[in-house]
Write a protein that holds these residues in place. Sequence first.
Motif, PDB file in Angstrom:
ATOM      1  N   LEU A  63      56.223  42.705  63.029  1.00  0.00           N
ATOM      2  CA  LEU A  63      55.695  41.787  64.239  1.00  0.00           C
ATOM      3  C   LEU A  63      54.297  42.090  64.213  1.00  0.00           C
ATOM      4  O   LEU A  63      53.795  40.789  64.669  1.00  0.00           O
ATOM      5  CB  LEU A  63      56.675  42.467  65.337  1.00  0.00           C
ATOM      6  CG  LEU A  63      58.067  42.274  65.331  1.00  0.00           C
ATOM      7  CD1 LEU A  63      58.843  42.907  66.811  1.00  0.00           C
ATOM      8  CD2 LEU A  63      58.270  40.809  65.285  1.00  0.00           C
ATOM      9  N   LEU A  64      53.650  42.967  64.443  1.00  0.00           N
ATOM     10  CA  LEU A  64      52.233  43.153  64.616  1.00  0.00           C
ATOM     11  C   LEU A  64      51.651  42.136  63.534  1.00  0.00           C
ATOM     12  O   LEU A  64      50.306  41.704  63.718  1.00  0.00           O
ATOM     13  CB  LEU A  64      51.886  44.421  64.495  1.00  0.00           C
ATOM     14  CG  LEU A  64      52.235  45.262  65.861  1.00  0.00           C
ATOM     15  CD1 LEU A  64      51.835  46.747  65.668  1.00  0.00           C
ATOM     16  CD2 LEU A  64      51.345  44.895  67.028  1.00  0.00           C
ATOM     17  N   VAL A  65      51.981  42.286  62.443  1.00  0.00           N
ATOM     18  CA  VAL A  65      51.335  41.485  61.199  1.00  0.00           C
ATOM     19  C   VAL A  65      51.602  40.219  61.120  1.00  0.00           C
ATOM     20  O   VAL A  65      50.387  39.398  61.120  1.00  0.00           O
ATOM     21  CB  VAL A  65      51.643  42.238  59.748  1.00  0.00           C
ATOM     22  CG1 VAL A  65      51.320  41.336  58.713  1.00  0.00           C
ATOM     23  CG2 VAL A  65      51.516  43.678  59.405  1.00  0.00           C
ATOM     24  N   ARG A  66      52.767  39.811  61.318  1.00  0.00           N
ATOM     25  CA  ARG A  66      53.208  38.388  61.130  1.00  0.00           C
ATOM     26  C   ARG A  66      52.865  37.509  62.382  1.00  0.00           C
ATOM     27  O   ARG A  66      52.529  36.387  62.423  1.00  0.00           O
ATOM     28  CB  ARG A  66      54.607  38.148  60.750  1.00  0.00           C
ATOM     29  CG  ARG A  66      55.009  38.393  59.496  1.00  0.00           C
ATOM     30  CD  ARG A  66      56.643  38.518  59.142  1.00  0.00           C
ATOM     31  NE  ARG A  66      56.760  38.557  57.752  1.00  0.00           N
ATOM     32  CZ  ARG A  66      58.232  38.560  57.406  1.00  0.00           C
ATOM     33  NH1 ARG A  66      58.974  38.480  58.120  1.00  0.00           N
ATOM     34  NH2 ARG A  66      58.386  38.768  56.154  1.00  0.00           N
ATOM     35  N   CYS A  67      53.098  38.256  63.528  1.00  0.00           N
ATOM     36  CA  CYS A  67      52.840  37.304  64.801  1.00  0.00           C
ATOM     37  C   CYS A  67      51.613  37.673  65.356  1.00  0.00           C
ATOM     38  O   CYS A  67      51.064  36.669  66.521  1.00  0.00           O
ATOM     39  CB  CYS A  67      53.890  37.823  65.694  1.00  0.00           C
ATOM     40  SG  CYS A  67      55.658  37.686  65.570  1.00  0.00           S
ATOM     41  N   PHE A  68      50.752  38.764  65.223  1.00  0.00           N
ATOM     42  CA  PHE A  68      49.646  38.975  65.753  1.00  0.00           C
ATOM     43  C   PHE A  68      48.373  39.160  65.351  1.00  0.00           C
ATOM     44  O   PHE A  68      47.206  39.392  65.416  1.00  0.00           O
ATOM     45  CB  PHE A  68      49.816  40.494  66.819  1.00  0.00           C
ATOM     46  CG  PHE A  68      50.937  40.144  68.043  1.00  0.00           C
ATOM     47  CD1 PHE A  68      50.377  39.839  69.078  1.00  0.00           C
ATOM     48  CD2 PHE A  68      52.101  40.767  67.748  1.00  0.00           C
ATOM     49  CE1 PHE A  68      51.267  39.638  70.239  1.00  0.00           C
ATOM     50  CE2 PHE A  68      53.000  40.451  68.715  1.00  0.00           C
ATOM     51  CZ  PHE A  68      52.678  40.118  70.051  1.00  0.00           C
TER      52      PHE A  68
END
Length: 256
Positions: free
Chosen positions: A166-171
């Motif tokens: 989530l941190l990679v793809r979204c943020f």
Amino acid sequence: MTADLSAVLAPLALGAGLGWIGGLLGIGGGIIAIPVLAMGFAMSQQLAQGTALVMITPNVLVAFWRYYQRNPLPWRTIAWLASAALVTTWPAARLAVLLDSRVLMICFAVFLIGLALYFLWGSRGLAPASDPAGAWKERWLPGVGLISGLFTGLFSVGAGIVAAPLLVRCFGKRQAVAQGIALAVVVPGAVLSLAIYGQARMVDWQTGLLLAIGGMTTVSSGVAWAHRLPESRLRRIFALMLLVTAGLMIRAGVVG
């Protein structure tokens, strides 16, 4: 005498293997430890999860420190995520210790299947957003913490694997930085969950400590390999192992 020696060496060896894999993939190692303890050590699902937390907590701390030495990590982001994770960890852990052991085992097995599918397909093309304007706003970060805390409390594992993508793809975080942040977020939730499982007397402290000692000897090596090896083949093998393990757990939960 031989049985006593085996009772010490088996958890140490298992912990060493789990520590290396955990460092390599940025996870606590409990994903493998829990089914092994449940099926190989004849523990209930709750006892296996509580015992695994004894190993997970120090292993995650060591892995986080190694990631921190190699990558500057945003402490403000970590604080947001960790605080949010604690909100959902407590009720999820309380629910876990009250559930029927077979029901929790089957739920955990379904969770393993979801993780396996992620390792097989979801991690392909995992890269930070090339356009910073397309990344999610930082104010949504606590949502990642809430989700992470839920998995930590309910299954004792999975928070790091859920948070990192989530941190990679979204943020737009880099993979190594995302894994370091995710490991930091796991720590407070794991400590809180361990306290709840311990209060419910669902922790085998001796086995858990032996697993922790074994894991702490190899987790640094796993982190080092994570920065030099392509993980695609290992992830596929790991995913297939999770699928087989999930199938065995579902069978044990239904037939046992």
